[in-house]
Write a protein that holds these residues in place. Sequence first.
Motif, PDB file in Angstrom:
ATOM      1  N   SER A  82       0.829  -1.209   0.000  1.00 43.16           N
ATOM      2  CA  SER A  82       0.000   0.000   0.000  1.00 43.16           C
ATOM      3  C   SER A  82       0.863   1.259   0.000  1.00 43.16           C
ATOM      4  CB  SER A  82      -0.922   0.007   1.222  1.00 43.16           C
ATOM      5  OG  SER A  82      -1.792  -1.105   1.214  1.00 43.16           O
ATOM      6  N   GLN A  83       1.903   1.276   0.866  1.00 46.00           N
ATOM      7  CA  GLN A  83       2.818   2.416   0.874  1.00 46.00           C
ATOM      8  C   GLN A  83       3.463   2.600  -0.492  1.00 46.00           C
ATOM      9  OE1 GLN A  83       5.121   1.079   4.423  1.00 46.00           O
ATOM     10  NE2 GLN A  83       5.187   3.248   4.916  1.00 46.00           N
ATOM     11  N   SER A  84       3.943   1.519  -1.060  1.00 46.01           N
ATOM     12  CA  SER A  84       4.596   1.581  -2.367  1.00 46.01           C
ATOM     13  C   SER A  84       3.665   2.156  -3.426  1.00 46.01           C
ATOM     14  CB  SER A  84       5.065   0.186  -2.789  1.00 46.01           C
ATOM     15  OG  SER A  84       5.659   0.207  -4.065  1.00 46.01           O
ATOM     16  N   ALA A  85       2.422   1.706  -3.422  1.00 46.18           N
ATOM     17  CA  ALA A  85       1.465   2.147  -4.438  1.00 46.18           C
ATOM     18  C   ALA A  85       1.187   3.635  -4.329  1.00 46.18           C
ATOM     19  CB  ALA A  85       0.164   1.361  -4.300  1.00 46.18           C
ATOM     20  N   PHE A  86       1.002   4.146  -3.120  1.00 49.87           N
ATOM     21  CA  PHE A  86       0.678   5.567  -2.969  1.00 49.87           C
ATOM     22  C   PHE A  86       1.893   6.452  -3.240  1.00 49.87           C
ATOM     23  CE2 PHE A  86      -2.974   3.877  -0.528  1.00 49.87           C
ATOM     24  CZ  PHE A  86      -3.978   4.523  -1.228  1.00 49.87           C
ATOM     25  N   ILE A  87       3.092   6.003  -2.871  1.00 49.64           N
ATOM     26  CA  ILE A  87       4.294   6.767  -3.208  1.00 49.64           C
ATOM     27  C   ILE A  87       4.488   6.771  -4.719  1.00 49.64           C
ATOM     28  CG2 ILE A  87       6.809   6.864  -3.025  1.00 49.64           C
ATOM     29  CD1 ILE A  87       6.531   5.724  -0.199  1.00 49.64           C
ATOM     30  N   THR A  88       4.251   5.616  -5.350  1.00 55.48           N
ATOM     31  CA  THR A  88       4.383   5.518  -6.800  1.00 55.48           C
ATOM     32  C   THR A  88       3.420   6.464  -7.509  1.00 55.48           C
ATOM     33  OG1 THR A  88       5.107   3.213  -6.659  1.00 55.48           O
ATOM     34  CG2 THR A  88       4.268   3.948  -8.792  1.00 55.48           C
ATOM     35  N   ALA A  89       2.263   6.727  -6.898  1.00 54.99           N
ATOM     36  CA  ALA A  89       1.280   7.640  -7.495  1.00 54.99           C
ATOM     37  C   ALA A  89       1.826   9.050  -7.653  1.00 54.99           C
ATOM     38  CB  ALA A  89       0.008   7.679  -6.654  1.00 54.99           C
ATOM     39  N   MET A  90       2.956   9.342  -7.007  1.00 55.72           N
ATOM     40  CA  MET A  90       3.572  10.664  -7.144  1.00 55.72           C
ATOM     41  C   MET A  90       4.019  10.941  -8.580  1.00 55.72           C
ATOM     42  SD  MET A  90       3.705  12.591  -4.405  1.00 55.72           S
ATOM     43  CE  MET A  90       5.060  13.681  -4.836  1.00 55.72           C
ATOM     44  N   ALA A 118       0.156  16.633  -3.260  1.00 53.04           N
ATOM     45  CA  ALA A 118       0.765  15.308  -3.326  1.00 53.04           C
ATOM     46  C   ALA A 118       2.045  15.247  -2.506  1.00 53.04           C
ATOM     47  CB  ALA A 118       1.048  14.939  -4.782  1.00 53.04           C
ATOM     48  N   PHE A 119       2.845  16.315  -2.548  1.00 53.33           N
ATOM     49  CA  PHE A 119       4.088  16.335  -1.779  1.00 53.33           C
ATOM     50  C   PHE A 119       3.785  16.343  -0.278  1.00 53.33           C
ATOM     51  CE2 PHE A 119       7.726  18.504   0.221  1.00 53.33           C
ATOM     52  CZ  PHE A 119       8.738  17.636  -0.163  1.00 53.33           C
ATOM     53  N   GLY A 120       2.776  17.117   0.130  1.00 50.42           N
ATOM     54  CA  GLY A 120       2.374  17.109   1.535  1.00 50.42           C
ATOM     55  C   GLY A 120       1.918  15.726   1.966  1.00 50.42           C
ATOM     56  N   GLY A 121       1.169  15.056   1.089  1.00 52.74           N
ATOM     57  CA  GLY A 121       0.739  13.694   1.377  1.00 52.74           C
ATOM     58  C   GLY A 121       1.903  12.735   1.488  1.00 52.74           C
ATOM     59  N   LEU A 122       2.916  12.932   0.655  1.00 50.38           N
ATOM     60  CA  LEU A 122       4.103  12.075   0.694  1.00 50.38           C
ATOM     61  C   LEU A 122       4.814  12.199   2.037  1.00 50.38           C
ATOM     62  CD1 LEU A 122       6.056  10.203  -0.859  1.00 50.38           C
ATOM     63  CD2 LEU A 122       7.247  12.266  -1.610  1.00 50.38           C
ATOM     64  N   LEU A 259      -4.638  10.013   1.034  1.00 55.27           N
ATOM     65  CA  LEU A 259      -5.752  10.814   0.522  1.00 55.27           C
ATOM     66  C   LEU A 259      -5.250  12.120  -0.092  1.00 55.27           C
ATOM     67  CD1 LEU A 259      -8.406  10.321   3.362  1.00 55.27           C
ATOM     68  CD2 LEU A 259      -8.450   9.369   1.059  1.00 55.27           C
ATOM     69  N   PHE A 260      -4.225  12.719   0.522  1.00 54.87           N
ATOM     70  CA  PHE A 260      -3.638  13.944  -0.023  1.00 54.87           C
ATOM     71  C   PHE A 260      -3.038  13.688  -1.398  1.00 54.87           C
ATOM     72  CE2 PHE A 260      -3.048  17.739   2.831  1.00 54.87           C
ATOM     73  CZ  PHE A 260      -4.043  17.392   3.730  1.00 54.87           C
ATOM     74  N   ILE A 261      -2.373  12.559  -1.543  1.00 53.17           N
ATOM     75  CA  ILE A 261      -1.752  12.229  -2.830  1.00 53.17           C
ATOM     76  C   ILE A 261      -2.815  12.064  -3.910  1.00 53.17           C
ATOM     77  CG2 ILE A 261      -0.455  10.466  -4.095  1.00 53.17           C
ATOM     78  CD1 ILE A 261       1.203  10.050  -1.552  1.00 53.17           C
ATOM     79  N   ILE A 262      -3.875  11.299  -3.587  1.00 52.49           N
ATOM     80  CA  ILE A 262      -4.966  11.108  -4.549  1.00 52.49           C
ATOM     81  C   ILE A 262      -5.621  12.439  -4.878  1.00 52.49           C
ATOM     82  CG2 ILE A 262      -7.202  10.025  -4.950  1.00 52.49           C
ATOM     83  CD1 ILE A 262      -4.831   8.135  -5.105  1.00 52.49           C
TER      84      ILE A 262
END
Length: 281
Positions: A82-90, A118-122, A259-262
Amino acid sequence: MIGVTVIWGTTFLIVHLAMRSCGPLFFVALRFLAAGGASLLVFHKCMRALTMRELGAGIAIGISIFLGYSLQTYGLQSITSSQSAFITAMYVPMVPVLQWVVLHRMPHLMNWVGIALAFGGLLLLAGPDAGGGAFSRGEAATLLGTVAIASEIILISRFAAQVDSRRVTVVQLLVAGILAFATMPLGGEAIPGFSWVWLVCSGGLGIASALIQLTMNWAQKAISPTRATVIYAGEPVWAGIIGRIAGERLPPLALLGALFIIAGVIVGELRPRGSKAVNDG
């Protein structure tokens, strides 16, 4: 392309599990050599018409695939799917920035807002306790991999209308697999002992990778890079759902970061009525 995001979302957990039985470079090599081999069997007749432009495009895209997936797979040794997927969404908000640097297309104001979100979410997603602001090696490697994946999107869009999707797909898959295999000694990796886990996972993902790359090369003939990335943004959502079903649990701050990234992905593609989309192509 929506179907691609569903398949993509499932791959994170599969790779995460496969990393228990082999190294990242070996797995990437096997995955993409299987994908390239399968594609070559299907499209071998049309490969006779391969042009130098298609060879060059395939090599360039293949290098991006190798870097992106090798770094992502390395990261999956130590972080959750899950972490990998959301970071990859960057990579989604990165695409307009790369278009600005490479293609000299100034990002829209909403792109910058999306990048900030997205950066804040990261930052919230980073760190073992989430919100600590310290990136682990796995998270840092995954973030670097997103730059390569963003580059892949730009390169595919750059060449899509000028090349044969089938021939370029074969070349890029084989290049990614060969590079991963060739760099195993540099990464200190040896061929692991036989395991049905890495064999089945790499074979299955090899077929999936072939379908994904062929679809991307075909679909992006008619879709701009930024519009393509909006569709691809569904990937971490599917990965998060599948990871949750598999028992993964992200801390509250990490979920907020996701959620911030999305939100950054979506906001980056919004255009207020009457505004001009500079980089939509």
